[in-house]
Write a protein that holds these residues in place. Sequence first.
Motif, PDB file in Angstrom:
ATOM      1  N   PRO A  59       0.793  -1.484  -0.037  1.00 49.09           N
ATOM      2  CA  PRO A  59      -0.040   0.081   0.028  1.00 49.09           C
ATOM      3  C   PRO A  59       0.689   1.061   0.222  1.00 49.09           C
ATOM      4  N   VAL A  60       0.660   2.213  -0.413  1.00 49.37           N
ATOM      5  CA  VAL A  60       1.260   3.561  -0.399  1.00 49.37           C
ATOM      6  C   VAL A  60       0.920   4.442   0.635  1.00 49.37           C
ATOM      7  N   VAL A  62       0.450   8.151   1.953  1.00 47.82           N
ATOM      8  CA  VAL A  62      -0.364   9.250   1.504  1.00 47.82           C
ATOM      9  C   VAL A  62       0.784  10.291   2.374  1.00 47.82           C
ATOM     10  N   ASP A 241      -9.390   7.554  -7.804  1.00 49.37           N
ATOM     11  CA  ASP A 241      -9.348   7.524  -6.111  1.00 49.37           C
ATOM     12  C   ASP A 241      -8.208   8.191  -5.256  1.00 49.37           C
ATOM     13  N   VAL A 243      -6.327   7.622  -3.304  1.00 45.62           N
ATOM     14  CA  VAL A 243      -5.329   6.987  -3.079  1.00 45.62           C
ATOM     15  C   VAL A 243      -4.350   7.186  -4.032  1.00 45.62           C
ATOM     16  N   SER A 244      -4.572   6.703  -5.247  1.00 45.62           N
ATOM     17  CA  SER A 244      -4.116   6.987  -6.965  1.00 45.62           C
ATOM     18  C   SER A 244      -4.269   8.715  -7.105  1.00 45.62           C
ATOM     19  N   VAL A 246      -2.960  10.774  -4.958  1.00 40.08           N
ATOM     20  CA  VAL A 246      -1.685  10.777  -4.341  1.00 40.08           C
ATOM     21  C   VAL A 246      -0.345  10.789  -4.950  1.00 40.08           C
ATOM     22  N   ASN A 247      -0.294   9.095  -5.867  1.00 40.84           N
ATOM     23  CA  ASN A 247       0.752   9.278  -6.779  1.00 40.84           C
ATOM     24  C   ASN A 247       0.631   9.443  -7.548  1.00 40.84           C
TER      25      ASN A 247
END
Length: 327
Positions: A59-60, A62, A241, A243-244, A246-247
Amino acid sequence: MVTTVQTTSPLDTIEAPHSPPAPRSVAAPLSPADPHSQADPQTLTVPSTAVPRQKKRKPVAVVERPTVELADPLAPVVVRASGLMKKFGPNTAVAGIDLQVRAGSFYGIVGPNGAGKTTTLSMITGLLRPNAGSIHVHGIDVWAKPVQAKRLIGVLPDRLRLFDRLTGAQLLYYSGTLRGLDNRAVRERSADLAAAFGLEDALNRLVADYSAGMTKKIALACAMIHSPRVLVLDEPFESVDPVSAVNVTEILQKYVASGGTVLLSSHGMDLIQRVCDHVAIIVQGTVLASGTIADVRGTSTLEERFIELAGGRTVAEGMEWLHSFSD
Ligand SMILES: Nc1ncnc2c1ncn2[C@@H]1O[C@H](COP(=O)(O)OP(=O)(O)OP(=O)(O)O)[C@@H](O)[C@H]1O
């Protein structure tokens, strides 16, 4: 802060989140001298296993970007739109827009629905011919020398018309070879991009079967694969989403930090305020305010300023029928 246009590709610095720190096999930047720039016409069909599978990602984390660094005010202007105008029949969608975006800038365009953002970005990227005005990208006139100009630009268009009967891997391969990359470079970059966008497990599925957010991410990856100097992204975070998002933001921030330039449109005021250094507010085809985020928002939030410039809130009146349920 980067003040000069770099000769290396900004995208060469993108790393997949949580990828091992060992040297990565990132392909050389695409340039006229690039040894990868000659695609082999024999290799235009891509096997479904074209992109090597990567390890499962953790998991990434944040990470909030604490402050937005301002683009160097002396950096060269790399996107210059002057007097842009576009009419559709009797309707004027863009009524004489001037924009100047400097190298290393993260530039946001905001505006209400129908304000002319997509029309403006489409003209800037050479997808829609303006009725008047000019666009120069890194000094190249987009409409006089479209092929040269388009080499420098990566585009995420508004209405994603992708070849969605291809798999993600095939679409990346298609985008890369179309941009002149050779087989090896496409494979390496595809693997990097898939890892960075969290799409490794989806690469061998048809894009038609992707969710809206996945489609947005594969389109973004396709826009980046040729390591353009300027990324023009229409609503890149729509359907993506958190999290994505933020990526994607981190990927774009690294790109900008190494000299790339991002011009994006968004309805996400918080996001624009957080990640962009400059913003233009477009209303009815005209730029009503532009400059650094601080200059434009003044003492209010960007959202308040936007609402003020866009004509204020409309009081919801009528529609009493909505409050008396029909069942
Ligand atoms: N191909 C077209 N034909 C006719 N009118 C168009 C066309 N494309 C855009 N328009 C009109 O131009 C105006 C600006 O549209 P545009 O898509 O640029 O707005 P936008 O700011 O991107 O809106 P949104 O935030 O809703 O995406 C709108 O009035 C729209 O109806």
